[in-house]
Write a protein that holds these residues in place. Structure first.
Motif, short mmCIF file in Angstrom:
data_model
loop_
_atom_site.label_atom_id
_atom_site.label_comp_id
_atom_site.label_asym_id
_atom_site.label_seq_id
_atom_site.Cartn_x
_atom_site.Cartn_y
_atom_site.Cartn_z
N GLN A 19 7.00 12.31 15.59
CA GLN A 19 6.35 11.39 16.51
C GLN A 19 5.07 10.81 15.90
O GLN A 19 4.84 9.61 15.93
CB GLN A 19 6.05 12.13 17.84
N ASP A 20 4.24 11.69 15.33
CA ASP A 20 2.99 11.24 14.68
C ASP A 20 3.29 10.24 13.58
O ASP A 20 2.65 9.20 13.45
CB ASP A 20 2.28 12.41 13.95
N TRP A 21 4.28 10.59 12.78
CA TRP A 21 4.61 9.77 11.60
C TRP A 21 5.17 8.42 12.02
O TRP A 21 4.84 7.38 11.43
CB TRP A 21 5.57 10.54 10.70
N LEU A 22 5.96 8.43 13.05
CA LEU A 22 6.54 7.19 13.54
C LEU A 22 5.42 6.25 14.01
O LEU A 22 5.43 5.05 13.73
CB LEU A 22 7.52 7.49 14.67
N GLN A 23 4.45 6.84 14.70
CA GLN A 23 3.32 6.04 15.18
C GLN A 23 2.55 5.46 14.00
O GLN A 23 2.13 4.30 14.02
CB GLN A 23 2.39 6.93 15.98
N GLU A 24 2.41 6.27 12.99
CA GLU A 24 1.66 5.82 11.82
C GLU A 24 2.41 4.69 11.10
O GLU A 24 1.82 3.71 10.65
CB GLU A 24 1.44 7.02 10.89
N PHE A 35 0.83 -1.20 0.00
CA PHE A 35 0.00 0.00 0.00
C PHE A 35 0.86 1.25 0.00
O PHE A 35 2.06 1.21 0.30
CB PHE A 35 -1.04 -0.02 1.13
N ASP A 36 0.22 2.35 -0.39
CA ASP A 36 0.91 3.64 -0.50
C ASP A 36 0.53 4.54 0.66
O ASP A 36 -0.64 4.59 1.06
CB ASP A 36 0.46 4.39 -1.76
N LEU A 37 1.50 5.27 1.16
CA LEU A 37 1.23 6.33 2.14
C LEU A 37 1.90 7.61 1.64
O LEU A 37 2.94 7.57 0.99
CB LEU A 37 1.82 5.97 3.51
N ILE A 38 1.27 8.74 1.94
CA ILE A 38 1.86 10.04 1.62
C ILE A 38 2.21 10.71 2.95
O ILE A 38 1.35 10.81 3.84
CB ILE A 38 0.86 10.91 0.84
N TYR A 39 3.47 11.15 3.09
CA TYR A 39 3.86 11.81 4.34
C TYR A 39 4.37 13.23 4.08
O TYR A 39 4.30 13.73 2.96
CB TYR A 39 4.89 10.96 5.10
#
Ligand SMILES: C[S@@+](CC[C@H](N)C(=O)[O-])C[C@H]1O[C@@H](n2cnc3c(N)ncnc32)[C@H](O)[C@@H]1O
Ligand code: SF4
Length: 384
Positions: A167-172, A155-159
């Motif tokens: 911190q948010d991104w790491l959790q995601e 799957f694809d994610l956009i960051y």
């Protein structure tokens, strides 16, 4: 190695960040599209007959909107007219709305064996910001259905979204990892000219992480996924070893593929000469061209050695494995090290942008992060 790319140019709605060749149409004549796509495949048949197909990729737009019977008919045509590798990879890009997830089983039965899901974000607020039609609950459901029906899924994610902290991104990322896919594509949000985001961004309707914050997010992604057993094999693509997307590797390794459908590109060797091909982007014009001339090509040009070298660098430096110097020789006739200014080579190595190696030209992770400037630095020094 030989790939076939098929472009499906339609979407339910246009996402504000997207500059892919995608269009919203009230009605699509599926029977006519099937006939035309088959016709364009037939055009390539005599030119590439006997070549073993290693991958097929349905890209878009939103190919999960294609009727499974249409997907089946294209796959059957390929399988009955070209020899196919035993482990032929057939990928389809899908959006995770429930309407589409209901078709996953039929798409698997049609022969698709790898699904690439456009999840993009793992919370409703950001999905809304990105203008997606699905919510997080639907994404989870689509992942579940994909896992049940496809031997491989990604799957694809956009960051680097507005206000996204490390911190948010790491959790995601941790959450994303727990879904058990074998492959993950993570793209940094880019503002493309001509998109709705381009206008909104320049009107200061939202802000994006600055360069330093973006670099930190990139490093966080690389570090976390590397540790989790999902190393990057390309700047934005991570996989469990052995699960890399063979089709995309074909582009980056500069191997041959043909492109079918509106806006599709190809790089294909005909009579010992590599050609760059491009189809007309507009769906209706493409249809008309196929109807009139049997294909939708607007460009089919032979590439010089210099063109091929420059394209190989552009594609291959994205890869962790880099570019084999022997491959440059067979593909272009150039002995790369004798072209490349040794002082510049040393500089890049000293700055830890280039990995010292005599068999491969390959960048470090930092080098990849600065790909554009490193590429210019290398290319400007070549004595062709
Ligand atoms: C052709 S699109 C995907 C197909 C499918 N229609 C979807 O939306 O899921 C390929 C991927 O490129 C990425 N992408 C497109 N535009 C982007 C942008 N401006 N910045 C970052 N990633 C982008 C998205 O992650 C998207 O899933
Ligand atoms: S991101 Fe996907 S769904 Fe959205 S417009 Fe682009 S191709 Fe279509």
């Amino acid at each position: 190695v030989f790939g076939i790319y098929i472009h499906w140019p339609f979407c339910v709605s246009k996402c504000p960040y997207c500059d892919f060749n995608s269009h919203v149409r009230e009605k699509v004549d599926h029977a006519y599209w099937e006939k035309s796509l088959l016709q364009e495949l037939s055009y390539w048949l005599p030119l590439t007959q006997g070549r073993e197909v290693t991958s097929v990729f349905f890209g878009g737009g939103t190919p999960s909107l294609m009727p499974p019977t249409l997907v089946h008919s294209l796959i059957s045509f390929i399988k009955s007219n070209w020899p196919c590798a035993e482990n032929l990879e057939i990928t389809l890009e899908a959006n995770p709305s429930s309407v589409e997830a209901n078709r996953f089983q039929a798409l698997a039965q049609a022969g698709v064996n790898r699904l690439s899901l456009g999840i993009q974000a793992l919370n409703d607020k950001d999905l809304k910001f990105l203008g997606r039609k699905h919510n997080f609950a639907e994404a989870l459901q689509a992942l579940e259905i994909a896992r049940a029906h496809f031997p491989r899924f990604s799957f694809d994610l956009i960051y680097a979204r507005p206000h996204q902290s490390v911190q948010d991104w790491l959790q995601e990322l941790e959450y994303a990892f727990s879904f058990g896919s074998d492959h993950l594509s993570v793209y940094q949000l880019t503002i493309e000219p001509g998109t709705a985001f381009h206008t909104a961004y320049h009107r200061k309707e939202f802000e994006l992480p600055n360069e330093e914050e973006s670099a930190l997010l990139f490093e966080t992604t690389q570090g976390y996924l590397q540790k989790a057993g999902f190393p990057a094999y390309e700047i934005s693509n991570h996989a469990k070893p052995g699960f890399e997307c063979q089709h995309n590797l074909t582009y980056w390794r500069y191997r041959d593929y043909i492109g079918i459908g509106p806006g599709a590109h190809g790089r294909v060797t005909i009579d010992n000469q590599k050609h760059a091909t491009r189809c007309h982007r507009a769906p209706e014009v493409w249809l008309e061209k196929v109807h009139e001339q049997g294909h939708g090509l607007v460009e089919n040009i032979p590439l010089t050695s210099e063109d091929r070298l420059s394209e190989m660098l552009l594609m291959g430096l994205r890869l962790k494995e880099g570019i084999s110097i022997d491959r440059i020789l067979t593909e272009t006739g150039y002995d790369f090290w004798s072209l490349f200014n040794s002082k510049r080579r040393q500089n890049l190595e000293k700055e830890e942008l280039l990995i010292p190696s005599s068999s491969h030209l390959k960048l470090t992770s930092q080098g990849q992060q600065k790909l554009n400037s490193v590429l210019t630095y290398i290319q400007d020094s070549l004595t062709l």
